[in-house]
Design an enzyme around this catalytic site. Structure first.
Site, mmCIF file in Angstrom:
data_model
loop_
_atom_site.group_PDB
_atom_site.id
_atom_site.type_symbol
_atom_site.label_atom_id
_atom_site.label_comp_id
_atom_site.label_asym_id
_atom_site.label_seq_id
_atom_site.Cartn_x
_atom_site.Cartn_y
_atom_site.Cartn_z
ATOM 1 N N LYS A 188 0.814 -1.212 0.000
ATOM 2 C CA LYS A 188 0.000 0.000 0.000
ATOM 3 C C LYS A 188 0.851 1.267 0.000
ATOM 4 O O LYS A 188 2.050 1.241 0.261
ATOM 5 C CB LYS A 188 -0.966 -0.010 1.188
ATOM 6 C CG LYS A 188 -2.113 -0.999 0.997
ATOM 7 C CD LYS A 188 -3.150 -0.911 2.099
ATOM 8 C CE LYS A 188 -4.350 -1.808 1.781
ATOM 9 N NZ LYS A 188 -5.358 -1.791 2.857
ATOM 10 N N ARG A 212 -3.261 -10.232 5.263
ATOM 11 C CA ARG A 212 -3.851 -10.256 3.918
ATOM 12 C C ARG A 212 -2.823 -9.680 2.949
ATOM 13 O O ARG A 212 -2.468 -8.496 3.046
ATOM 14 C CB ARG A 212 -5.149 -9.442 3.900
ATOM 15 C CG ARG A 212 -5.868 -9.430 2.556
ATOM 16 C CD ARG A 212 -7.150 -8.608 2.642
ATOM 17 N NE ARG A 212 -7.867 -8.588 1.371
ATOM 18 C CZ ARG A 212 -7.658 -7.699 0.403
ATOM 19 N NH1 ARG A 212 -6.736 -6.763 0.562
ATOM 20 N NH2 ARG A 212 -8.353 -7.747 -0.729
#
Length: 275
Positions: A221, A255
């Site tokens: 991210k 995740r």
């Protein structure tokens, strides 16, 4: 701490890996790579071989400012792939990344075992009752607004207190609706500035007071690649570093896009914890 996935009890007292399978053309890192069924099956096989316990399939990109997708388009993207994965890998535990109750039901009817809702029940009033009726675990994430406007919703009185209050309210509502297995996801990158993401990571252990397994999803991210002044393609090393921080602060599920490297992180964490 266990969750019931299609009558399989999954023990989360040792961390597990959830592999990401985006079947979208516009996801921030792997958009378009796995929208073809054959490519999706190959990637699923690789992630399972690398040690993933769960495969999380999403057909609606939730990156900041992503284009909205109709319910019909989301179903057209995701259902054929869910069906094929269940046929090819019948023991695979599939999680469905959706905030729509109709998509959740259709995918569970096709064999999926978990619902992963980025909105925490706030974008579909039928989600809690639907998941309760389906009797599947529910991942409840923190987000404000929608993917289209969430980055305009980053003002908090007290970030951590506000997030804990949000979870307290939503978990209570979910349990009242009849959902038994609830996992919380603090929502790194969702309605949070770069600095807020790191404050949340630094205080992630405080969420353990909510007495629910914590899922951490910060794979590749912008909080990583912007800090390192690079891009998502070069954010694997940074992801691994912060995944270890998440584990040290109580994360039960990571995740990730890169299962092999995350599994190595878990193995090292387990060795550290054991000794």
């Amino acid at each position: 701490m266990t969750i019931n996935c299609n009558e399989n009890l999954i023990d989360l007292s040792t961390p597990k890996i959830m592999g990401i399978l985006n079947v979208t053309p516009d996801s921030f890192f792997d958009g378009g790579k796995f929208k073809n069924i054959d490519d999706a099956l190959l990637q699923t096989d690789k992630m399972l071989q690398d040690g993933a316990t769960f495969i999380d399939v999403g057909a609606y990109s939730s990156k900041p400012g992503a284009n909205a997708v109709s319910e019909e388009e989301e179903l057209a993207r995701i259902l054929p792939i869910v069906t094929q994965i269940q046929s090819s890998f019948p023991n695979c535990i599939l999680s469905i990344d959706t905030f729509r109750s109709s998509v959740a039901k259709a995918c569970v009817d096709a064999g999926a075992a978990i619902i992963n809702d980025i909105s925490g029940g706030n974008l579909d009033p039928k989600m809690f009752t639907t998941v309760a009726a389906l009797k599947v675990p529910y991942i409840l994430m923190h987000m404000r607004g929608t993917p289209q406007n969430m980055q305009q919703n980053t003002t908090y009185k007290n970030l951590i207190k506000d997030i804990i209050f949000y979870f307290s309210e939503q978990v209570y509502k979910a349990k009242e609706a009849g959902i038994n297995d609830i996992i919380i996801d603090p929502g790194f990158g969702f309605a949070k500035t770069l600095e807020q993401n790191y404050e949340l990571l630094n205080k992630l252990d405080l969420l353990q007071n909510l007495d629910a397994p914590i899922l951490a999803g910060l794979s590749r991210k912008s909080m990583i690649y912007k800090t390192l002044k690079t891009d998502a393609n070069n954010a694997l090393n940074g992801t691994t570093a912060l995944n270890m921080v998440c584990l040290n602060h109580g994360a039960a599920i990571l995740r990730v896009h890169d299962v092999k490297e995350a599994m190595e992180c878990v193995q090292l964490f387990n060795a550290l914890k054991k000794n």
